[in-house]
Motif scaffolding. Structure first.
Motif, PDB file in Angstrom:
ATOM      1  N   ARG A  82       0.831  -1.202   0.000  1.00  0.00           N
ATOM      2  CA  ARG A  82       0.000   0.000   0.000  1.00  0.00           C
ATOM      3  C   ARG A  82       0.870   1.258   0.000  1.00  0.00           C
ATOM      4  NH1 ARG A  82      -4.033   1.414   4.886  1.00  0.00           N
ATOM      5  NH2 ARG A  82      -4.498  -0.829   4.742  1.00  0.00           N
ATOM      6  N   SER A  83       1.924   1.255   0.803  1.00  0.00           N
ATOM      7  CA  SER A  83       2.838   2.393   0.828  1.00  0.00           C
ATOM      8  C   SER A  83       3.578   2.518  -0.496  1.00  0.00           C
ATOM      9  CB  SER A  83       3.837   2.244   1.979  1.00  0.00           C
ATOM     10  OG  SER A  83       3.183   2.236   3.229  1.00  0.00           O
TER      11      SER A  83
ATOM     12  N   LEU B 118      -6.858   1.057  -8.329  1.00  0.00           N
ATOM     13  CA  LEU B 118      -7.520  -0.111  -7.760  1.00  0.00           C
ATOM     14  C   LEU B 118      -6.918  -1.413  -8.276  1.00  0.00           C
ATOM     15  CD1 LEU B 118      -9.698  -1.257  -5.968  1.00  0.00           C
ATOM     16  CD2 LEU B 118     -11.351  -0.950  -7.819  1.00  0.00           C
ATOM     17  N   VAL B 119      -6.542  -1.436  -9.545  1.00  0.00           N
ATOM     18  CA  VAL B 119      -5.931  -2.641 -10.115  1.00  0.00           C
ATOM     19  C   VAL B 119      -4.624  -2.958  -9.393  1.00  0.00           C
ATOM     20  CG1 VAL B 119      -4.870  -3.625 -12.182  1.00  0.00           C
ATOM     21  CG2 VAL B 119      -7.023  -2.366 -12.367  1.00  0.00           C
TER      22      VAL B 119
ATOM     23  N   THR C 140      -4.011  -6.323  -7.192  1.00  0.00           N
ATOM     24  CA  THR C 140      -2.922  -7.227  -7.560  1.00  0.00           C
ATOM     25  C   THR C 140      -1.987  -7.462  -6.386  1.00  0.00           C
ATOM     26  OG1 THR C 140      -3.034  -6.458  -9.857  1.00  0.00           O
ATOM     27  CG2 THR C 140      -1.021  -7.595  -9.175  1.00  0.00           C
ATOM     28  N   PHE C 141      -1.637  -6.392  -5.668  1.00  0.00           N
ATOM     29  CA  PHE C 141      -0.762  -6.543  -4.506  1.00  0.00           C
ATOM     30  C   PHE C 141      -1.423  -7.406  -3.430  1.00  0.00           C
ATOM     31  CE2 PHE C 141       1.682  -2.319  -5.259  1.00  0.00           C
ATOM     32  CZ  PHE C 141       2.465  -2.964  -6.213  1.00  0.00           C
TER      33      PHE C 141
ATOM     34  N   SER D  26       2.404 -16.757  -8.307  1.00  0.00           N
ATOM     35  CA  SER D  26       2.156 -17.668  -9.425  1.00  0.00           C
ATOM     36  C   SER D  26       0.675 -17.752  -9.770  1.00  0.00           C
ATOM     37  CB  SER D  26       2.709 -19.057  -9.112  1.00  0.00           C
ATOM     38  OG  SER D  26       2.042 -19.631  -8.010  1.00  0.00           O
ATOM     39  N   VAL D  27      -0.178 -17.917  -8.748  1.00  0.00           N
ATOM     40  CA  VAL D  27      -1.625 -17.976  -8.985  1.00  0.00           C
ATOM     41  C   VAL D  27      -2.131 -16.630  -9.487  1.00  0.00           C
ATOM     42  CG1 VAL D  27      -3.876 -18.397  -7.935  1.00  0.00           C
ATOM     43  CG2 VAL D  27      -1.912 -19.763  -7.233  1.00  0.00           C
ATOM     44  N   THR D  28      -1.641 -15.553  -8.880  1.00  0.00           N
ATOM     45  CA  THR D  28      -2.060 -14.214  -9.293  1.00  0.00           C
ATOM     46  C   THR D  28      -1.693 -13.953 -10.745  1.00  0.00           C
ATOM     47  OG1 THR D  28      -1.803 -13.370  -7.046  1.00  0.00           O
ATOM     48  CG2 THR D  28      -1.814 -11.753  -8.828  1.00  0.00           C
TER      49      THR D  28
END
Length: 286
Positions: free
Chosen positions: A32-33, A77-78, A82-83, A92-94
């Protein structure tokens, strides 16, 4: 069309490199930072360049409004989705699920823009999605105890990424100014991530000079990638640009192997690279 493809490939290079620099920054700072550094950095650079790069002679409020709406979820937002997905599910799944973004883009282009999506674009998008999934997926890739609901995070991110390309294309049809689209979207996204960063949390890591530098570089690369993508969309349909841009994980893998001394790619991952490359070659052939 060749110019658009070149711009899309350059965008892919920037997106893929930004994943490497972001990974370096995430070693010492939370996501987030990091987003609150990278996105405002790109915005500041756009503002500095605006007097030289922005032509307001053909300014259109309706297009600017579209660009601003895109900025509410892309890249802000994307990036956060994602993070968060990386934290919940693992990279890997992401990465595998996020590779479906061009499929969402083609569907949205057909529905919202009435764009005629050629069959070869659908085949290429499916090929890219399958290739990147093979490249990213690992049997042990999911985090222990991850909830099935967490799968909605990368799916939502992929859908929003595809929708962003289509909405940006709609705005560019009104006002074909990629710089204006980038600047407007990033201004809104910066406000979003800075607001989210102020929400209290249990633990907040200190911002070191090294982390700030990596995320600032990430912001520069992502900003360039977005503007190049918009410039490509201003010249070519979504069905041409979206599958090409979606191959950016291939760049990340190559750079990881060269600069980060990553482990050698297994046969499955090499096959994924080849499938993606062949899919794009099929798309741009002729």
């Amino acid at each position: 069309m060749r110019v658009a493809l070149t711009l899309a490939l350059l965008s892919t290079l920037c997106f893929g490199t930004a994943l490497i620099t972001a990974a370096r920054g995430l070693r010492s700072l939370d996501a987030r930072s990091g987003a609150a550094i990278s996105i405002p950095t790109a915005t500041l650079l756009f503002i500095v360049a605006a007097p030289f790069a922005l032509d307001v002679g053909e300014f259109r409020w309706d297009a600017a409004l579209v660009f601003a709406v895109v900025g509410l979820f892309f890249p802000a937002l994307v990036t956060l989705l994602t993070f968060r997905a990386n934290d919940q599910l693992g990279p890997s799944v992401t990465g595998a699920i996020s590779s479906t973004a061009p499929l969402f883009a083609l569907l949205a282009a057909a529905v919202l823009l009435r764009e005629q999506v050629p069959p070869k674009a659908i085949v290429a998008a499916c090929g890219v999605a399958a290739g990147v999934a093979m490249l990213s997926w690992r049997r042990d890739g999911a985090r222990a105890g991850a909830s099935r609901w967490a799968l909605l995070l990368p799916v939502s991110g992929a859908a929003l990424r595809g929708l962003a390309q289509v909405m940006a294309k709609a705005g560019l049809l009104i006002w074909p100014n990629p710089f204006a689209a980038s600047l407007t979207g990033y201004l809104v996204s910066s406000a979003m991530v800075l607001t989210v960063d102020r929400i209290p949390r249990a633990r907040k890591l200190a911002r070191t000079r090294t982390a700030i530098s990596w995320f600032a570089l990430t912001g520069f690369l992502n900003g360039c990638a977005v503007m190049l993508m918009y410039a490509a969309l201003a010249r070519a349909p979504v069905s041409t640009v979206a599958p090409v841009v979606a191959t950016y994980p291939l760049v990340t893998v190559v750079l990881s192997a060269v600069f980060l001394r990553a482990e050698p790619l297994p046969a499955r991952a090499i096959a994924g690279v080849l499938i993606s490359v062949v899919a794009i070659a099929y798309l741009v052939a002729g």
